[in-house]
Structures are given as structure tokens and as C-alpha cells.
Motif scaffolding. Structure first.
Motif, PDB file in Angstrom:
ATOM      1  N   GLY A  35       0.803  -1.211   0.000  1.00 29.44           N
ATOM      2  CA  GLY A  35       0.000   0.000   0.000  1.00 29.44           C
ATOM      3  C   GLY A  35       0.833   1.257   0.000  1.00 29.44           C
ATOM      4  N   TRP A  36       0.149   2.329  -0.256  1.00 31.24           N
ATOM      5  CA  TRP A  36       0.733   3.656  -0.228  1.00 31.24           C
ATOM      6  C   TRP A  36      -0.002   4.504   0.806  1.00 31.24           C
ATOM      7  N   TYR A  37       0.776   5.265   1.533  1.00 31.67           N
ATOM      8  CA  TYR A  37       0.256   6.172   2.548  1.00 31.67           C
ATOM      9  C   TYR A  37       0.913   7.525   2.333  1.00 31.67           C
ATOM     10  N   ARG A  38       0.342   8.554   2.911  1.00 27.90           N
ATOM     11  CA  ARG A  38       0.967   9.867   2.790  1.00 27.90           C
ATOM     12  C   ARG A  38       0.799  10.648   4.081  1.00 27.90           C
ATOM     13  N   ALA A  49      -3.827   4.185  -0.900  1.00 23.02           N
ATOM     14  CA  ALA A  49      -4.310   3.044  -1.662  1.00 23.02           C
ATOM     15  C   ALA A  49      -3.684   1.772  -1.119  1.00 23.02           C
ATOM     16  N   ARG A  50      -4.446   0.699  -1.183  1.00 24.57           N
ATOM     17  CA  ARG A  50      -3.939  -0.589  -0.725  1.00 24.57           C
ATOM     18  C   ARG A  50      -4.337  -1.671  -1.715  1.00 24.57           C
ATOM     19  N   MET A  51      -3.486  -2.683  -1.805  1.00 23.63           N
ATOM     20  CA  MET A  51      -3.772  -3.833  -2.644  1.00 23.63           C
ATOM     21  C   MET A  51      -3.429  -5.086  -1.856  1.00 23.63           C
ATOM     22  N   TYR A  52      -4.320  -6.076  -1.922  1.00 23.41           N
ATOM     23  CA  TYR A  52      -4.120  -7.301  -1.177  1.00 23.41           C
ATOM     24  C   TYR A  52      -3.731  -8.421  -2.132  1.00 23.41           C
ATOM     25  N   TYR A  79       3.219   0.053  -7.644  1.00 20.40           N
ATOM     26  CA  TYR A  79       3.180   1.363  -8.275  1.00 20.40           C
ATOM     27  C   TYR A  79       1.971   2.160  -7.794  1.00 20.40           C
ATOM     28  N   LEU A  80       2.090   3.448  -7.893  1.00 20.47           N
ATOM     29  CA  LEU A  80       0.952   4.324  -7.650  1.00 20.47           C
ATOM     30  C   LEU A  80       0.911   5.351  -8.774  1.00 20.47           C
ATOM     31  N   GLN A  81      -0.043   5.195  -9.658  1.00 22.47           N
ATOM     32  CA  GLN A  81      -0.245   6.153 -10.729  1.00 22.47           C
ATOM     33  C   GLN A  81      -1.150   7.251 -10.206  1.00 22.47           C
ATOM     34  N   TYR A  94       4.596   7.224   1.396  1.00 18.66           N
ATOM     35  CA  TYR A  94       5.299   6.073   1.932  1.00 18.66           C
ATOM     36  C   TYR A  94       4.693   4.784   1.384  1.00 18.66           C
ATOM     37  N   CYS A  95       5.564   3.851   1.114  1.00 16.95           N
ATOM     38  CA  CYS A  95       5.152   2.518   0.728  1.00 16.95           C
ATOM     39  C   CYS A  95       5.184   1.626   1.965  1.00 16.95           C
ATOM     40  N   ARG A  96       4.227   0.728   2.046  1.00 16.87           N
ATOM     41  CA  ARG A  96       4.210  -0.231   3.160  1.00 16.87           C
ATOM     42  C   ARG A  96       3.818  -1.601   2.624  1.00 16.87           C
ATOM     43  N   VAL A  97       4.497  -2.629   3.120  1.00 14.74           N
ATOM     44  CA  VAL A  97       4.134  -3.989   2.743  1.00 14.74           C
ATOM     45  C   VAL A  97       3.967  -4.837   3.995  1.00 14.74           C
ATOM     46  N   THR A  98       3.167  -5.851   3.869  1.00 13.40           N
ATOM     47  CA  THR A  98       2.988  -6.833   4.925  1.00 13.40           C
ATOM     48  C   THR A  98       3.596  -8.142   4.430  1.00 13.40           C
ATOM     49  N   VAL A  99       4.613  -8.594   5.127  1.00 14.43           N
ATOM     50  CA  VAL A  99       5.311  -9.819   4.758  1.00 14.43           C
ATOM     51  C   VAL A  99       5.318 -10.743   5.962  1.00 14.43           C
TER      52      VAL A  99
END
Length: 115
Positions: A35-38, A49-52, A79-81, A94-99
Motif C-alpha cells: 500500500g501507499w500512505y501519505r 491506496a492498498r492492494m491485497y 506502483y501508484l499512478q 510512503y510505501c508499506r508492505v505486509t510480509v
């Protein structure tokens, strides 16, 4: 160790477009969400925005219809268009990932929208 590197930020005029990238490197067995945060000074970080893992997406109300999140699994990149940018989109993104149940953040990239 998981590392995130964002790129693509910069200065753009209102109405313009930018594409942000976030490359995930390191030991990445499974990314369940990206996801992207600001954040702007004095305010809380907000979801853009977030994507699962199943491809589902959701967006913050202020960016719906203008921003699109996507990912390239082969490149471990999200990506974030951003289209039709507005002055109020100015922020550090900021980009964030869940791993494997852990959250990882990038260092952020500045987006500045000018009039």
C-alpha cells in the motif's frame, strides 16, 4: 531482511501526473498486502491506496478515481499512478508492505504539487 525503496516523487503542476514506484527487496516469502500512505506535517499518516494478495484494492476517498495502485509480482514492485493531481496531494508518500505478518515501511518520497 525486507527493504523498500520508493522512487518517482517530485514537483508537478496541478492537473499533472506522477507515477511512484516501490521496489521490495530482501527475503520476501509472501507479500500479503502492499500500500501507499501519505503524510503532511502536523497531520496523521493516511491511507492512499492498498492492494491485497488476491488483487483487491481500496482507496482513500480523496484520491478515488484519480489514483491507481498496481503491482508487478515478478519485480516485487508496487506502483501508484497519480493523475489529476491537486495542491492538497502534496505530501511525503510512503510505501508499506505486509510480509509474513510483519509491516515494513519505506523512507518516503516527496510529492509536491504546485499551482
Amino acid at each position: 531482511q525486507v527493504q523498500l525503496v520508493e522512487s518517482g516523487g517530485g514537483l508537478v503542476q496541478a492537473g499533472g501526473s506522477l507515477r511512484l514506484s516501490c521496489e521490495v527487496s530482501g527475503t520476501v516469502p509472501s507479500i500479503s498486502a502492499m500500500g501507499w500512505y501519505r503524510q503532511v506535517p502536523g497531520k496523521q499518516r493516511e491511507v492512499v491506496a492498498r492492494m491485497y494478495s488476491g488483487g483487491e484494492t481500496n482507496y482513500g476517498d480523496s484520491v478515488k478515481g484519480r489514483f491507481t495502485i498496481s503491482r508487478d509480482n515478478a519485480k516485487n514492485t508496487v506502483y501508484l499512478q497519480m493523475n489529476s493531481l491537486k495542491l492538497e496531494d502534496t505530501a511525503v508518500y510512503y510505501c508499506r508492505v505486509t510480509v509474513s505478518g510483519f509491516l515494513y515501511w519505506g523512507r518516503g518520497t516527496q510529492v509536491t504539487v504546485s499551482s
